[in-house]
Design an enzyme around this catalytic site. Structure first.
Site, PDB file in Angstrom:
ATOM      1  N   ASP A  23      -3.983   7.104   2.070  1.00  0.00           N
ATOM      2  CA  ASP A  23      -4.468   5.803   1.626  1.00  0.00           C
ATOM      3  C   ASP A  23      -5.971   5.811   1.896  1.00  0.00           C
ATOM      4  OD1 ASP A  23      -3.152   2.700   1.332  1.00  0.00           O
ATOM      5  OD2 ASP A  23      -5.266   2.873   1.898  1.00  0.00           O
TER       6      ASP A  23
ATOM      7  N   HIS B 165       0.816  -1.209   0.000  1.00  0.00           N
ATOM      8  CA  HIS B 165       0.000   0.000   0.000  1.00  0.00           C
ATOM      9  C   HIS B 165       0.850   1.259   0.000  1.00  0.00           C
ATOM     10  CE1 HIS B 165      -4.383  -0.884   0.661  1.00  0.00           C
ATOM     11  NE2 HIS B 165      -3.839  -2.099   0.573  1.00  0.00           N
TER      12      HIS B 165
HETATM   13  C1  U2F Z   1      -2.106  -6.322  -1.128  1.00  0.00           C
HETATM   14  O1  U2F Z   1      -1.441  -7.078  -2.102  1.00  0.00           O
HETATM   15  P1  U2F Z   1       0.003  -7.727  -2.070  1.00  0.00           P
HETATM   16  O2  U2F Z   1       0.959  -6.780  -1.527  1.00  0.00           O
HETATM   17  O3  U2F Z   1       0.019  -9.060  -1.446  1.00  0.00           O
HETATM   18  O4  U2F Z   1       0.235  -8.034  -3.648  1.00  0.00           O
HETATM   19  P2  U2F Z   1       0.213  -7.129  -4.938  1.00  0.00           P
HETATM   20  O5  U2F Z   1      -0.819  -6.071  -4.920  1.00  0.00           O
HETATM   21  O6  U2F Z   1       0.132  -8.091  -6.040  1.00  0.00           O
HETATM   22  O7  U2F Z   1       1.612  -6.421  -4.931  1.00  0.00           O
HETATM   23  C2  U2F Z   1       2.806  -7.115  -4.886  1.00  0.00           C
HETATM   24  C3  U2F Z   1       3.877  -6.207  -5.468  1.00  0.00           C
HETATM   25  O8  U2F Z   1       5.155  -6.738  -5.164  1.00  0.00           O
HETATM   26  C4  U2F Z   1       5.924  -6.864  -6.336  1.00  0.00           C
HETATM   27  C5  U2F Z   1       4.929  -6.971  -7.463  1.00  0.00           C
HETATM   28  C6  U2F Z   1       3.778  -6.096  -6.983  1.00  0.00           C
HETATM   29  O9  U2F Z   1       3.965  -4.760  -7.373  1.00  0.00           O
HETATM   30  O10 U2F Z   1       5.500  -6.529  -8.665  1.00  0.00           O
HETATM   31  N1  U2F Z   1       6.783  -8.059  -6.309  1.00  0.00           N
HETATM   32  C7  U2F Z   1       7.981  -8.027  -6.938  1.00  0.00           C
HETATM   33  O11 U2F Z   1       8.348  -7.014  -7.543  1.00  0.00           O
HETATM   34  N2  U2F Z   1       8.795  -9.133  -6.892  1.00  0.00           N
HETATM   35  C8  U2F Z   1       8.427 -10.272  -6.263  1.00  0.00           C
HETATM   36  O12 U2F Z   1       9.218 -11.213  -6.276  1.00  0.00           O
HETATM   37  C9  U2F Z   1       7.162 -10.302  -5.629  1.00  0.00           C
HETATM   38  C10 U2F Z   1       6.360  -9.183  -5.668  1.00  0.00           C
HETATM   39  C11 U2F Z   1      -3.416  -7.008  -0.842  1.00  0.00           C
HETATM   40  F1  U2F Z   1      -3.153  -8.237  -0.323  1.00  0.00           F
HETATM   41  C12 U2F Z   1      -4.204  -7.120  -2.134  1.00  0.00           C
HETATM   42  O13 U2F Z   1      -5.423  -7.764  -1.880  1.00  0.00           O
HETATM   43  C13 U2F Z   1      -4.431  -5.734  -2.742  1.00  0.00           C
HETATM   44  O14 U2F Z   1      -5.011  -5.867  -4.004  1.00  0.00           O
HETATM   45  C14 U2F Z   1      -3.093  -5.015  -2.874  1.00  0.00           C
HETATM   46  C15 U2F Z   1      -3.239  -3.597  -3.368  1.00  0.00           C
HETATM   47  O15 U2F Z   1      -4.056  -2.832  -2.523  1.00  0.00           O
HETATM   48  O16 U2F Z   1      -2.374  -5.020  -1.643  1.00  0.00           O
END
Ligand code: U2F
Length: 445
Positions: A114, A20
């Site tokens: 946020d 976030h």
């Molecule tokens: C929360 O989501 P997460 O943080 O679990 O997952 P994502 O929204 O998919 O974001 C993961 C980011 O981490 C990066 C990837 C994404 O930008 O490119 N990344 C990376 O660069 N290399 C890696 O090896 C692994 C990840 C929440 F859980 C969700 O439900 C929401 O949709 C989201 C947004 O609010 O936040």
């Protein structure tokens, strides 16, 4: 009021969990380049700030400030995932932000927060300044929170799981069970759910709501949203505007991908906090092994210990496991043919940007809704059979996307949305126009 100079101060409130704070900071950094007479003050926990700001960060335009975590003195985090830090943090709000803001001694001209941190609306009201929340997930997730009361009135609480939401335009393929917990199912009174509920009520009263999405991604839903939120600014996919430092490829993923055939590799990642159970990890590994497709896995934890014995050795010629991958670039690499994902919004967006169909294994929050949208609305992905990884379900899903006609069609479909995403960010694209409105709004604070 009378000021010594014309510099404005904008307070920015971050939500320090999962992905976030990083997208919010990316937005603010970009704003600071355009709204030149504004200085941005980034309020966030010290730990989260440490991971976001480099040591030699120049605080001239964007200055980090620490907000109390709410953790008791001497608190030791438990091993493995825990909700405790989130719960303590929520208990400490809004007081921790109020204190941090007061400590600066500055008069603020606006608050960007946020979207989760709805209390920023009340603080902004007291300061008589605009409140601009940023929603870091997609339009469907935003909509279901904004219309939460209607959904409850229509569907009741904990009603049949498979009833669909026909009455909501664009939602006829979405079932009650796909809606995030705390709206029509699950617990309604946890501090997190209460925050989401307040968020849904407050957002329509913001000066503008920015969202990390683009209008063409889901036009019917965006239209309904705009009838509820008059100043909705789709400014994404924002990641394309701000190349991030996490893009560095220290583990050599890209060289490894170069050695594989076009659209042949499965890239696997479950985002910042989801981890499949040991059984599912085992099933996923067995499926990958049996399917014989090459794979690149961004793996949290000790793969040697957590994956089946001998798996790493047996698959070493066609499998690569890394603790972190430059995901956006990986998904843009021609060798990647499918993304096995938890459907976090950033991941879904990056898959669209890369034009890569998805295998979806959602865990929490709005991830199921994202999956259903990918699968049933956009038609460029599949869920895993039964909602959990099994060896056969994994093989089946990989085959559908990597070696069937249906998979080819999915690739075409996501290609269309991919193009629309890039168009939205063109000089005269919708997201650019919206971003410019946001800059105007901030400049007028
Ligand atoms: C929360 O989501 P997460 O943080 O679990 O997952 P994502 O929204 O998919 O974001 C993961 C980011 O981490 C990066 C990837 C994404 O930008 O490119 N990344 C990376 O660069 N290399 C890696 O090896 C692994 C990840 C929440 F859980 C969700 O439900 C929401 O949709 C989201 C947004 O609010 O936040």
């Amino acid at each position: 009021g009378a000021r010594e100079n014309t510099q404005k101060h904008i307070a920015v409130f971050a939500f320090p969990f999962t992905t976030h704070a990083a997208p919010l900071l990316a937005l603010v950094q970009k704003l600071s380049e355009s709204a030149a007479d504004s200085k941005f003050h980034f309020f966030n926990t010290a730990q989260s700030n440490e991971s976001l700001f480099s040591k030699d960060h120049d605080c001239e335009r964007v200055k980090p400030w620490s907000v109390d975590t709410g953790l008791p003195k001497g608190y030791k985090s438990t091993k493995g995932p825990s909700n405790e830090p989130l719960e303590y943090f929520l208990k400490a709000t809004p007081g921790n932000f109020e204190t941090a803001v007061a400590e600066t001694g500055l008069p603020f001209d606006g608050i960007i927060s946020d979207a989760f941190l709805w209390f920023a609306k009340e603080m902004a009201e007291e300061m008589r300044v605009p409140w601009i929340p940023y929603f870091t997930a997609g339009p469907r997730a935003l909509l279901v929170h904004v219309v939460a009361d209607d959904l409850r009135a229509r569907l009741g609480m904990n009603g049949p799981k498979d009833q669909t939401l026909e009455f909501l335009p664009g939602f006829s393929a979405i079932r009650a069970v796909d809606i995030p917990e705390g709206i029509i199912s699950g617990s309604f009174d946890s501090p997190f759910q209460m925050m989401m509920c307040k968020m849904g009520q407050m957002l329509p009263h913001a000066s503008a709501v920015a969202i990390n999405s683009f209008e063409e991604i889901d036009p019917i839903v965006v239209k309904t949203l705009k009838s509820r939120i008059s100043n909705l600014l789709n400014i994404g996919p924002f990641v394309l505007r701000t190349p991030s430092t996490s893009d560095s490829d220290i583990h050599g993923c890209l060289d490894w991908l170069d050695q594989h055939m076009r659209s042949s590799v499965a890239y696997i990642s479950f985002g910042s906090s989801a981890t499949p159970s040991p059984n599912e990890l085992k099933a996923l590994a067995e499926g990958l092994e049996a399917s014989k497709f090459p794979f690149l896995w961004s793996f949290k934890g000790n793969a040697q210990e957590m994956l089946p014995r001998g798996f790493l050795k047996r698959t070493k010629n066609r499998g690569m496991i890394v603790p972190w991958a430059p995901q956006l670039i990986v998904l843009g690499h021609p060798s990647v043919g499918v993304f096995v994902t938890h459907c976090g919004w950033n991941s879904v967006s990056e898959s669209i940007i890369g034009g890569v169909p998805m295998i979806c294994r959602p865990f929490f929050a709005e991830q199921k809704l994202n999956q259903k949208t990918v699968e049933a609305v956009w038609g460029f992905g599949v869920g895993v059979e039964g909602g959990m990884f099994t060896k056969n379900g994994t093989i089946k899903a990989l085959q559908v996307i990597l070696s069937s006609e249906e998979g080819k069609l999915m690739k075409e479909k996501i290609g269309i949305l991919q193009e629309l995403a890039f168009n939205a960010l063109d000089t005269d694209g919708s997201s650019t126009v919206n971003f410019n409105s946001l800059v105007d709004l901030v400049s007028r604070c």
